[in-house]
Design a protein around this motif. Sequence first.
Motif, mmCIF file in Angstrom:
data_model
loop_
_atom_site.group_PDB
_atom_site.id
_atom_site.type_symbol
_atom_site.label_atom_id
_atom_site.label_comp_id
_atom_site.label_asym_id
_atom_site.label_seq_id
_atom_site.Cartn_x
_atom_site.Cartn_y
_atom_site.Cartn_z
ATOM 1 N N ARG A 184 0.833 -1.209 0.000
ATOM 2 C CA ARG A 184 0.000 0.000 0.000
ATOM 3 C C ARG A 184 0.862 1.252 0.000
ATOM 4 O O ARG A 184 0.476 2.286 -0.510
ATOM 5 C CB ARG A 184 -0.924 0.005 1.226
ATOM 6 N N ARG A 195 -5.328 6.383 8.202
ATOM 7 C CA ARG A 195 -6.768 6.392 7.974
ATOM 8 C C ARG A 195 -7.427 5.105 8.453
ATOM 9 O O ARG A 195 -8.626 5.106 8.785
ATOM 10 C CB ARG A 195 -7.069 6.619 6.496
ATOM 11 N N ASP A 196 -6.677 4.002 8.502
ATOM 12 C CA ASP A 196 -7.237 2.758 9.028
ATOM 13 C C ASP A 196 -7.476 2.868 10.536
ATOM 14 O O ASP A 196 -8.553 2.489 11.031
ATOM 15 C CB ASP A 196 -6.298 1.597 8.726
ATOM 16 N N LEU A 199 -10.412 5.169 11.243
ATOM 17 C CA LEU A 199 -11.708 4.528 11.038
ATOM 18 C C LEU A 199 -12.040 3.588 12.186
ATOM 19 O O LEU A 199 -13.203 3.514 12.625
ATOM 20 C CB LEU A 199 -11.701 3.763 9.709
ATOM 21 N N SER A 203 -15.204 4.114 14.669
ATOM 22 C CA SER A 203 -16.181 3.028 14.786
ATOM 23 C C SER A 203 -16.398 2.632 16.246
ATOM 24 O O SER A 203 -17.532 2.313 16.651
ATOM 25 C CB SER A 203 -15.716 1.815 13.976
ATOM 26 N N PRO A 262 -17.868 -0.142 10.019
ATOM 27 C CA PRO A 262 -16.937 -0.055 8.870
ATOM 28 C C PRO A 262 -15.486 -0.294 9.263
ATOM 29 O O PRO A 262 -14.689 -0.735 8.435
ATOM 30 C CB PRO A 262 -17.155 1.375 8.359
ATOM 31 N N GLY A 263 -15.142 -0.005 10.534
ATOM 32 C CA GLY A 263 -13.759 -0.206 10.960
ATOM 33 C C GLY A 263 -13.346 -1.663 10.907
ATOM 34 O O GLY A 263 -12.271 -2.006 10.383
ATOM 35 N N ARG A 266 -13.100 -2.905 7.297
ATOM 36 C CA ARG A 266 -11.832 -2.523 6.680
ATOM 37 C C ARG A 266 -10.698 -3.438 7.152
ATOM 38 O O ARG A 266 -9.867 -3.877 6.336
ATOM 39 C CB ARG A 266 -11.514 -1.070 7.031
ATOM 40 N N LEU A 267 -10.667 -3.760 8.434
ATOM 41 C CA LEU A 267 -9.602 -4.630 8.939
ATOM 42 C C LEU A 267 -9.696 -6.031 8.342
ATOM 43 O O LEU A 267 -8.671 -6.635 7.993
ATOM 44 C CB LEU A 267 -9.663 -4.699 10.463
ATOM 45 N N LEU A 269 -10.907 -6.773 5.433
ATOM 46 C CA LEU A 269 -10.478 -6.663 4.042
ATOM 47 C C LEU A 269 -8.953 -6.633 3.947
ATOM 48 O O LEU A 269 -8.360 -7.297 3.089
ATOM 49 C CB LEU A 269 -11.085 -5.409 3.406
ATOM 50 N N LEU A 270 -8.299 -5.873 4.822
ATOM 51 C CA LEU A 270 -6.839 -5.832 4.835
ATOM 52 C C LEU A 270 -6.259 -7.178 5.253
ATOM 53 O O LEU A 270 -5.185 -7.582 4.780
ATOM 54 C CB LEU A 270 -6.360 -4.743 5.795
#
Length: 304
Positions: A184, A195-196, A199, A203, A262-263, A266-267, A269-270
């Motif tokens: 990334r 930004r992660d 978020l 959250s 959403p937090g 996102r985790l 997904l990563l």
Amino acid sequence: MREPDRTLGGFEPEAGLSPRQVHAVQKLPVPSLLRSLLSEHLDPGYAAAAKARADSPHPPPRMVRWGWQATAALLIAMVFAVAAAQARTTAPGVSEAQHVLAGSVRAAEGTTDGLADRRDTLAAEVDDIARRQLADDAEGQQLLTSLDEVNLPAASTPMIGPGVTVTVTDPGMGRDLTDVSKQRVPGSRQVILDRDLQLVVNSLWAAGAEAIAIDGIRMGPNVTIRQAGGAILVDNHPTASPYVIVALGPPNALRDGFDRSPGLIRLRLLEASYGVGATVSADEGLTVPTGATREIKFAKQMGP
């Protein structure tokens, strides 16, 4: 039949003409560029140069050519030797400067930590004295109640209680991360960005958290999470993986709300894309420290 003219690319200008037409018509032979490109595959200049070199009465001896090549190789080796010697000469000075800077940074960090501890101690003493002075009458007790209500969002007092712990870990030296397309940050194995974490913190607030700390740094007013090159700064303090986020609040409701946030999406997904580690656990007796208090300034209108 006479020899074809080489300047015409092998084309005979009298081809197809009768003897009478040949003697009656006078043509100026102009070479065709297209025919030359199709028939002459070598530039005439190369052939002329090769012929001149072959006809030269005194060609350069082979030993002379080898001598020039050896001289050029020796000059190149000398340049590299001088560069290597200069690098070895300057290396100790650069290393010493790096050690001095690292020592200065460590000393400054130690001084900052000591001043922060002293600030927290003095703040606790001031709070204790204020509470003793105000606890004697009803008006003081009402004022203390109001102060406790504003101290929570201001993050000015340490807290202890149940909550959840979110641990986010950057991936290790995995084989997938040797591919630049899996990075990334170009040229870096860092995957978790500011930004992660922002978020995740937002959250947790939305899920009902009452107090949050990242790696022991309390989140409060004017506290930011920012990216600085390859480091993440929380309230201007550098943090590194693993990032431990402690959130105080009702554990079950807090975890259920964060699971749908959403937090955490996102985790996950990563985690699937880059191999990031993300764990969420509910615990009792979690603590968050006092946050840094800053003076709030208000703008005032000048003039009438």
